[in-house]
Design a protein around this motif. Structure first.
Motif, PDB file in Angstrom:
ATOM      1  N   GLY A   1      34.395   7.702   1.041  1.00  0.00           N
ATOM      2  CA  GLY A   1      34.417   6.354   0.495  1.00  0.00           C
ATOM      3  C   GLY A   1      35.435   6.160  -0.607  1.00  0.00           C
ATOM      4  O   GLY A   1      35.928   7.126  -1.211  1.00  0.00           O
ATOM      5  N   ALA A   2      35.730   4.899  -0.881  1.00  0.00           N
ATOM      6  CA  ALA A   2      36.760   4.553  -1.863  1.00  0.00           C
ATOM      7  C   ALA A   2      36.408   4.985  -3.275  1.00  0.00           C
ATOM      8  O   ALA A   2      37.288   5.241  -4.094  1.00  0.00           O
ATOM      9  N   ASP A   3      35.105   5.081  -3.586  1.00  0.00           N
ATOM     10  CA  ASP A   3      34.699   5.440  -4.946  1.00  0.00           C
ATOM     11  C   ASP A   3      35.129   6.844  -5.337  1.00  0.00           C
ATOM     12  O   ASP A   3      35.160   7.174  -6.527  1.00  0.00           O
ATOM     13  N   THR A   4      35.433   7.670  -4.347  1.00  0.00           N
ATOM     14  CA  THR A   4      35.853   9.049  -4.646  1.00  0.00           C
ATOM     15  C   THR A   4      37.350   9.154  -4.927  1.00  0.00           C
ATOM     16  O   THR A   4      37.835  10.210  -5.294  1.00  0.00           O
TER      17      THR A   4
ATOM     18  N   LEU B   1      44.057   5.197  -4.111  1.00  0.00           N
ATOM     19  CA  LEU B   1      43.778   3.972  -3.358  1.00  0.00           C
ATOM     20  C   LEU B   1      45.067   3.175  -3.171  1.00  0.00           C
ATOM     21  O   LEU B   1      45.318   2.608  -2.102  1.00  0.00           O
TER      22      LEU B   1
ATOM     23  N   ASP C   1      42.567   5.583  -8.826  1.00  0.00           N
ATOM     24  CA  ASP C   1      43.306   4.334  -8.621  1.00  0.00           C
ATOM     25  C   ASP C   1      44.617   4.570  -7.874  1.00  0.00           C
ATOM     26  O   ASP C   1      44.967   3.831  -6.958  1.00  0.00           O
TER      27      ASP C   1
ATOM     28  N   SER D   1      46.638  -0.503 -14.482  1.00  0.00           N
ATOM     29  CA  SER D   1      45.469  -0.260 -13.646  1.00  0.00           C
ATOM     30  C   SER D   1      45.751  -0.741 -12.222  1.00  0.00           C
ATOM     31  O   SER D   1      46.737  -1.444 -11.977  1.00  0.00           O
TER      32      SER D   1
END
Length: 233
Positions: free
Chosen positions: A29-32, A38, A35, A65
């Motif tokens: 998943g993206a949470d792992t 991604l 920045d 960010s």
């Protein structure tokens, strides 16, 4: 004639990295992902044959960010070596998708019953812009969103606002309530004296015509401020 066959050239090192990063995204998943990782996934689509990790890291370092990279103006993005039209298009596509998604969440239910979604939408739409924008959310008698419009775009620290134009537009849309929103590019959402005076002028024009100003929200990189929450209206 040689008895040896030419060996195929090894695949560039970044191809294996791309496969591993995609696998992490799908499996964990993206949470792992950081920045910049991604951001790399987005850059893969625009840059086919190049290691995108250095560019992703440079963009994060330049703008601060992931969100600020997506929100940066195209001309500022192109100041970074390696960023061309294809990269800008991919970044702006993701930014537009994020705004459309959060707006969809806002439209699903009455505004006042989904305040967290309203704040999230306002921050997504405006918090990281490098220029001030003033927008109005126009609501019907059930406090559902009729439309959301940017009324004015100004400079880094000022946007001209015309109270009678705001109220005139509300009457055109048959809106019975409005939520005022603007951003502070400085990052600090604290209302200024000018913000307070301008809000009072809009209320003074709107209320005699049966239009309620529910709130004035200021968003910035460092958070948001609600006039109603601060008891300024």
């Amino acid at each position: 004639m040689s008895g040896f066959e030419d060996k195929p050239a090894p695949a560039p090192h970044y191809m294996g990295h791309r496969d591993r990063l995609r696998a992490r995204f799908h499996e964990a998943g993206a949470d792992t992902l950081a920045d910049y990782e991604l951001l790399e996934l987005i850059l893969f689509r625009a840059i086919k044959r190049q290691d995108t990790k250095p560019l992703a890291k440079e963009l994060i370092a330049r703008f601060g960010s992931f969100s600020e990279v997506l929100s940066a103006a195209p001309n500022r993005l192109k100041e970074v070596s390696g960023v061309g039209d294809a990269v800008v298009t991919e970044l702006k596509l993701v930014e537009a998708a994020a705004k459309r998604f959060t707006l969809g969440e806002v439209k699903k239910r009455p505004m006042l019953g989904s305040w967290s979604s309203v704040i999230e939408y306002c921050r997504t739409a405006m918090a990281f812009s490098d220029k001030e924008q003033f927008r109005v959310l126009f609501l019907d008698k059930k406090n559902a969103l009729i439309t959301d419009e940017v009324q004015q775009t100004g400079t880094v620290d000022h946007t001209p606002v015309y109270p009678r134009e705001v109220v005139k537009r509300a009457l055109e849309l048959s809106a019975t309530a409005i939520i005022l929103v603007h951003n502070h590019p400085s990052g600090d959402p604290t209302p200024s004296r000018t913000d307070i005076q301008m809000t009072k002028k809009i209320i003074d024009v709107a209320e005699p015509l049966g239009i309620t100003v529910h709130d004035h929200i200021i968003v910035g990189k460092d958070g948001h401020a609600s006039f109603r929450g601060l008891k300024l209206i």
